[in-house]
Design a protein around this motif. Sequence first.
Motif, PDB file in Angstrom:
ATOM      1  N   GLU A   1       3.009   0.879 -11.119  1.00 13.73           N
ATOM      2  CA  GLU A   1       4.307   1.347 -10.628  1.00 13.73           C
ATOM      3  C   GLU A   1       5.337   1.334 -11.746  1.00 13.73           C
ATOM      4  O   GLU A   1       6.117   2.280 -11.900  1.00 13.73           O
ATOM      5  N   ILE A   2       5.339   0.280 -12.546  1.00 11.87           N
ATOM      6  CA  ILE A   2       6.293   0.197 -13.652  1.00 11.87           C
ATOM      7  C   ILE A   2       6.058   1.345 -14.629  1.00 11.87           C
ATOM      8  O   ILE A   2       7.002   2.041 -15.026  1.00 11.87           O
TER       9      ILE A   2
ATOM     10  N   HIS B   1       0.811  -1.219   0.000  1.00 10.06           N
ATOM     11  CA  HIS B   1       0.000   0.000   0.000  1.00 10.06           C
ATOM     12  C   HIS B   1       0.848   1.275   0.000  1.00 10.06           C
ATOM     13  O   HIS B   1       0.383   2.323  -0.434  1.00 10.06           O
ATOM     14  N   VAL B   2       2.085   1.210   0.479  1.00 11.88           N
ATOM     15  CA  VAL B   2       2.937   2.409   0.549  1.00 11.88           C
ATOM     16  C   VAL B   2       3.959   2.480  -0.585  1.00 11.88           C
ATOM     17  O   VAL B   2       4.724   3.428  -0.659  1.00 11.88           O
ATOM     18  N   ASN B   3       3.958   1.505  -1.475  1.00 14.36           N
ATOM     19  CA  ASN B   3       4.973   1.466  -2.538  1.00 14.36           C
ATOM     20  C   ASN B   3       5.042   2.759  -3.338  1.00 14.36           C
ATOM     21  O   ASN B   3       6.130   3.258  -3.618  1.00 14.36           O
TER      22      ASN B   3
ATOM     23  N   ALA C   1       7.103  -6.482  -1.719  1.00 14.88           N
ATOM     24  CA  ALA C   1       5.712  -6.858  -1.964  1.00 14.88           C
ATOM     25  C   ALA C   1       5.090  -5.951  -3.004  1.00 14.88           C
ATOM     26  O   ALA C   1       5.410  -4.777  -3.101  1.00 14.88           O
ATOM     27  N   ALA C   2       4.207  -6.534  -3.789  1.00  9.83           N
ATOM     28  CA  ALA C   2       3.428  -5.764  -4.755  1.00  9.83           C
ATOM     29  C   ALA C   2       2.055  -6.406  -4.846  1.00  9.83           C
ATOM     30  O   ALA C   2       1.876  -7.586  -4.540  1.00  9.83           O
ATOM     31  N   ASP C   3       1.118  -5.641  -5.269  1.00  7.00           N
ATOM     32  CA  ASP C   3      -0.260  -6.101  -5.398  1.00  7.00           C
ATOM     33  C   ASP C   3      -0.405  -6.838  -6.721  1.00  7.00           C
ATOM     34  O   ASP C   3      -0.956  -6.308  -7.679  1.00  7.00           O
ATOM     35  N   ILE C   4       0.126  -8.053  -6.784  1.00  9.62           N
ATOM     36  CA  ILE C   4       0.097  -8.786  -8.050  1.00  9.62           C
ATOM     37  C   ILE C   4      -0.771 -10.039  -7.985  1.00  9.62           C
ATOM     38  O   ILE C   4      -0.944 -10.719  -8.980  1.00  9.62           O
TER      39      ILE C   4
END
Length: 100
Positions: A48-49, A8-10, A28-31
């Motif tokens: 993000e990418i 959530h903070v990425n 971690a990523a939301d994947i």
Amino acid sequence: MLNAATWHVNHSVLEACAVSGSHYVDLAADIYSPPGVKRPGKNSFEMEIEKFHHPFLAKDILGVLCMGVDPGAVNVFARWAMDRLDTATSIRVLDATTPR
């Protein structure tokens, strides 16, 4: 910067790294999507990418997304199991996440 917080903070941490010129790694990523479920739209990893690719290239800094802690953990689990078995033909490690 090693970001070990929840995904959530990425974006906030990535933004700070892009501004300050700091390399970035997150764990971690939301994947995650359940098997057979297609998400509408993009997940945070894809966003993000797209958002940070060019700013990071412009400053010649590295951003590694979704590095995770599992690759090393899996090696430890496999070695522990192999040391305790007489024989083994394969090792299978299942990793799960809590569905939202």
